[in-house]
Design a protein around this motif. Structure first.
Motif, PDB file in Angstrom:
ATOM      1  N   ASN A   1      51.202 -39.708 -48.763  1.00  0.00           N
ATOM      2  CA  ASN A   1      49.792 -39.852 -50.248  1.00  0.00           C
ATOM      3  C   ASN A   1      50.508 -39.577 -52.006  1.00  0.00           C
TER       4      ASN A   1
ATOM      5  N   GLU B   1      44.129 -50.093 -52.045  1.00  0.00           N
ATOM      6  CA  GLU B   1      43.119 -49.680 -51.704  1.00  0.00           C
ATOM      7  C   GLU B   1      43.026 -48.000 -51.564  1.00  0.00           C
ATOM      8  N   ARG B   2      43.767 -47.630 -50.921  1.00  0.00           N
ATOM      9  CA  ARG B   2      43.978 -46.174 -50.225  1.00  0.00           C
ATOM     10  C   ARG B   2      44.820 -45.442 -51.689  1.00  0.00           C
TER      11      ARG B   2
ATOM     12  N   LYS C   1      43.538 -45.816 -54.440  1.00  0.00           N
ATOM     13  CA  LYS C   1      42.375 -45.492 -54.808  1.00  0.00           C
ATOM     14  C   LYS C   1      41.461 -44.516 -54.065  1.00  0.00           C
ATOM     15  N   LEU C   2      41.634 -44.529 -53.337  1.00  0.00           N
ATOM     16  CA  LEU C   2      40.525 -43.355 -52.959  1.00  0.00           C
ATOM     17  C   LEU C   2      40.758 -42.099 -52.673  1.00  0.00           C
TER      18      LEU C   2
ATOM     19  N   ALA D   1      39.914 -41.163 -56.288  1.00  0.00           N
ATOM     20  CA  ALA D   1      38.247 -40.647 -55.984  1.00  0.00           C
ATOM     21  C   ALA D   1      37.994 -39.178 -55.778  1.00  0.00           C
ATOM     22  N   ARG D   2      39.097 -39.317 -54.615  1.00  0.00           N
ATOM     23  CA  ARG D   2      38.986 -37.355 -53.692  1.00  0.00           C
ATOM     24  C   ARG D   2      39.293 -36.854 -54.611  1.00  0.00           C
TER      25      ARG D   2
END
Length: 280
Positions: free
Chosen positions: A109, A130-131, A133-134, A137-138
């Motif tokens: 990550n 996509e991962r 960006k998630l 954002a978290r």
């Protein structure tokens, strides 16, 4: 309507209470005497049942020991309802816990975040993009949550400091009022002592005699008395304000009304002064 009850029931109730007591209870509850006897008999039966259960429990405990050692049997203590299980697999939803990230997943990550921040997502797979960006954002949500928590804590500390500062100002103002009261008391006492000295001189008093009020002990007593007088004066002023605000001056003397108005005007000036200082 008369209720017929067996003779044995009537005998038991009569032994428990007198006929006059039963009559009074029936009149109080607007029942007939026979109905009251029936109700009392049912109460007696309930108490007997409770006593029997307690005796059974004591016998079982003396035979088997603590409750944890009692063998499970459907025949034992059948009057007690069985305790319902807290978790019923048939009706409860099966909890599925999310898979926790291990050390390799954490490192992966971190690498995804770094790659996205460096390249802006160019050359990355759609799934990795996509991962990433998630994850970012978290991280942003976590930062905002921590900042809000920190801001709330700082606001609470500032409110505590403001309250302490306000209390300090009020104490200083009270001390100033008490010192003004002390000065006025001292001035009054000095004027009185000078008048007494003048009277003694006029009466032919001895010159050069020492005044016992100038001794250190008398001075300390005078200071303590002055402080006590100042406190009593503050309490009287507080009571005077409260009385004027509650009654609007009804039933108060003219002097008390005048004094109460002066005190309220002074309080208003203090509030305005504090508001101006807080704005600055």
């Amino acid at each position: 309507e008369r209720v017929s009850i067996p003779v044995r029931i009537s005998t038991i109730i009569t032994m428990a209470r007198s006929q006059e007591a039963l009559q009074r209870r029936a009149e109080k509850r607007q029942r007939s005497l026979q109905e009251q006897k029936q109700v009392d008999f049912e109460d007696v039966k309930k108490r007997e049942k409770i006593e029997q259960e307690k005796a059974m429990s004591r016998r079982r405990l003396s035979h088997y020991g603590p409750r944890s050692n009692v063998p499970h049997s459907n025949n034992m203590d059948s009057s007690r309802p069985h305790k319902k299980q807290r978790h019923d697999p048939e009706t409860s939803k099966a909890l599925i816990w999310a898979e926790q990230a291990n050390d390799d997943k954490v490192l992966q990550n971190q690498a995804l975040r770094k790659k996205y921040q460096e390249t802006g997502g160019e050359g990355m797979d759609p799934e990795e993009l996509e991962r990433a960006k998630l994850l970012i954002a978290r991280d942003e949500r976590k930062k905002q949550k921590k900042a809000a928590k920190k801001q709330k804590k700082a606001a609470g500390e500032s409110q505590v400091e403001e309250r302490k500062e306000k209390e300090t100002k009020e104490e200083a103002e009270d001390q100033q009022e008490s010192s003004e009261a002390d000065n006025s008391d001292k001035k009054t006492s000095q004027e009185g002592s000078s008048t007494e000295a003048k009277d003694e001189k006029d009466d032919g008093g001895t010159k050069g005699e020492k005044d016992p009020s100038n001794s250190p002990n008398k001075k300390g007593e005078h200071d303590a008395k002055s402080k006590q007088n100042a406190k009593s004066k503050r309490d009287r002023n507080k009571a005077l304000r409260a009385r004027y605000q509650e009654t609007d001056g009804k039933g108060m003397s003219k002097e008390d009304i005048r004094r109460a108005k002066q005190l309220l005007e002074r309080d208003e000036r203090k509030k305005q002064k504090r508001a101006a200082l807080e704005k600055q």
